[in-house]
Design an enzyme around this catalytic site. Structure first.
Site, PDB file in Angstrom:
ATOM      1  N   ALA A  64      -9.373  -0.903  -4.838  1.00  0.00           N
ATOM      2  CA  ALA A  64      -9.913  -1.215  -6.155  1.00  0.00           C
ATOM      3  C   ALA A  64      -9.747  -2.702  -6.459  1.00  0.00           C
ATOM      4  CB  ALA A  64      -9.212  -0.375  -7.216  1.00  0.00           C
ATOM      5  N   GLY A 107      -8.769   2.745  -2.494  1.00  0.00           N
ATOM      6  CA  GLY A 107     -10.089   3.336  -2.687  1.00  0.00           C
ATOM      7  C   GLY A 107     -10.957   3.244  -1.455  1.00  0.00           C
ATOM      8  N   GLU A 110     -10.026   6.139   0.589  1.00  0.00           N
ATOM      9  CA  GLU A 110     -10.564   7.332  -0.060  1.00  0.00           C
ATOM     10  C   GLU A 110     -12.072   7.458   0.152  1.00  0.00           C
ATOM     11  OE1 GLU A 110      -7.594   8.189  -3.775  1.00  0.00           O
ATOM     12  OE2 GLU A 110      -8.723   6.300  -3.829  1.00  0.00           O
ATOM     13  N   GLU A 130      -1.170   2.498  -3.201  1.00  0.00           N
ATOM     14  CA  GLU A 130      -1.101   2.491  -4.666  1.00  0.00           C
ATOM     15  C   GLU A 130       0.325   2.546  -5.191  1.00  0.00           C
ATOM     16  OE1 GLU A 130      -5.179   4.265  -3.694  1.00  0.00           O
ATOM     17  OE2 GLU A 130      -3.147   4.350  -2.862  1.00  0.00           O
TER      18      GLU A 130
END
Length: 256
Positions: A64, A107, A110, A130
């Protein structure tokens, strides 16, 4: 013209290249919107039978946009478009192949996990860091990793934020193929083209059936698979495929 995504289609395979090099393809809200919109545009196109999502040789996606996240309030987080992004990617019926080289973190990891198959270069590094920022994965990382790696291994990498390489990912069954750095996109496209050569309605039904194996109990999954099988039996491609087999020729699938 998209700002953050470059798309091309050739021989029923769409190649979607992430293109935000100045931010290492960090998944900003604007970039996520463009990715989701492109996938939704391609999904119903009968000329597109498989989609490859690729980054550069140096980075797939580095997670992110941390600078933007640092200023985000709790109410903003609750209504952030990221939640909708992951649902939109999961709703794509066309088979998805991630072509990963370099960093696939947060992300980015992911996004690769949200695809149906992963081809990684030998330089690929995966991870959910994270925890080092005081948060946890929010795009399905804990859930999808645990379904492949198991509880203990997922706990280790989620709770420490450590990275793991393509070799480990392949040995754990997370990655389908490991390629040389300059061949990872070519190999991903070759895999996608093999899928695209199969009957497109059947591949979409098969994708749904395999996903159901992760999300339902065995008895319900078997019943769902049977319903999808019956739909496949009703297609013209099924008739063509069986006739071609009997006649010892290559089938000509039309997606009907």
């Amino acid at each position: 013209m998209s700002d953050f995504v470059d798309t091309s289609v050739d021989d029923h395979v769409a190649l979607l290249r992430l293109n935000r090099p100045e931010a290492r393809n960090a998944l900003s809200p604007e970039m996520m919107e463009e990715i989701a919109s492109e996938l939704e545009r391609l999904d119903p196109d009968p000329e597109v039978r498989c989609i490859v999502i690729a980054g550069s040789e140096e980075v797939f996606a580095a997670g992110a946009d941390i600078r933007a996240m640092a200023e985000r309030t709790l109410p903003e987080a609750l209504y952030h478009p990221a939640a909708g992004f992951w649902r939109r990617v999961a709703a794509i019926n066309t088979p998805l192949v991630a072509a990963v080289s370099g960093y696939a973190l947060g992300g980015g990891c992911e996004l690769a996990l949200a695809c149906d198959m992963i081809v990684a270069s030998e330089t690929a590094l995966f991870g959910q860091p994270e925890i080092t920022l005081g948060i946890i994965p929010g795009g399905g990382g804990t859930q999808r990793l645990a379904r492949v790696l198991g509880k203990q291994r997922t706990m280790e990498y989620v709770l420490t934020g450590r990275r793991f390489d393509a070799g480990l990912a392949h040995s754990w069954g997370l990655v389908n193929r490991v390629a040389k750095q300059n061949d990872f996109v070519t190999e991903a496209v070759e895999l996608a083209r093999t899928v695209a050569d199969r009957p497109p309605l059947a591949t979409r039904l098969a994708k749904q059936a395999v996903i159901a194996a992760e999300e339902t109990a065995l008895s319900a999954g078997v019943e769902y698979e049977r319903r999808l099988y019956e739909l496949a039996m009703a297609t013209e491609d099924r008739v063509e495929g069986m006739r071609a087999f009997i006649e010892k020729r290559e089938p000509r699938f039309e997606g009907r």
